[in-house]
Design a protein around this motif. Structure first.
Motif: not given
Length: 151
Positions: A38-53
């Motif tokens: 979690p971030l203190m101030k973050e965008p309303l729609d957040r994107v993470e990754g990429p994750a390689a599996v």
């Protein structure tokens, strides 16, 4: 009497193996865990990754669920589109510190299995980010999208 105790002990041992992921080739039932901080101030729609599996492996996305902080996560779809990965369930864990702290949350693990090579997005919705929900708060995170690549 002794037979019942042996059966109970064997049942308890099997349950422990299932919960810890042991007994299935020693692989953890959560697979590789990707934690969303979690971030203190973050965008309303957040994107993470990429994750390689790797194909055939399990992985989990870990998010903090905290009702008092307006964070109630769920997958936006029961199964991700495209057949690249499939949901195998969710579980939760609360640390001793979280149990003792008023208003703290706990970690929810959304677990998936990588079925075939390709790319997909896992989208999670925050119930409290939806204006139609009673818990809505205008400044909280609405969605979390995690880019996944299966090799």
């Amino acid at each position: 009497m002794h037979r019942r105790m042996r059966i109970a002990a064997a049942t308890a041992a099997l349950a422990l193996l299932a919960l810890t992921g042991c007994g299935s080739g020693g692989e953890n039932h959560l697979g590789t865990v990707y934690t969303v901080e979690p971030l203190m101030k973050e965008p309303l729609d957040r994107v993470e990754g990429p994750a390689a599996v790797d194909q055939g492996k399990r992985f989990s996305i870990a998010v903090l669920r905290n009702v008092s902080a307006h964070r109630e996560w769920k997958p936006a779809a029961a199964q991700p589109p495209g057949g690249i990965v499939r949901s195998v369930g969710s579980s939760s864990h609360q640390t001793e510190e979280e149990r003792e702290s008023d208003g703290s949350g706990f970690t929810v693990y959304f677990t998936y299995e990588a079925l075939k090579p390709g790319k997909t997005d896992l989208v999670f919705a925050n119930r409290c980010g939806n204006p139609e929900e009673r818990c809505h708060s205008p400044g909280v995170l609405r969605t979390l999208t995690y880019h996944i690549t299966v090799r």
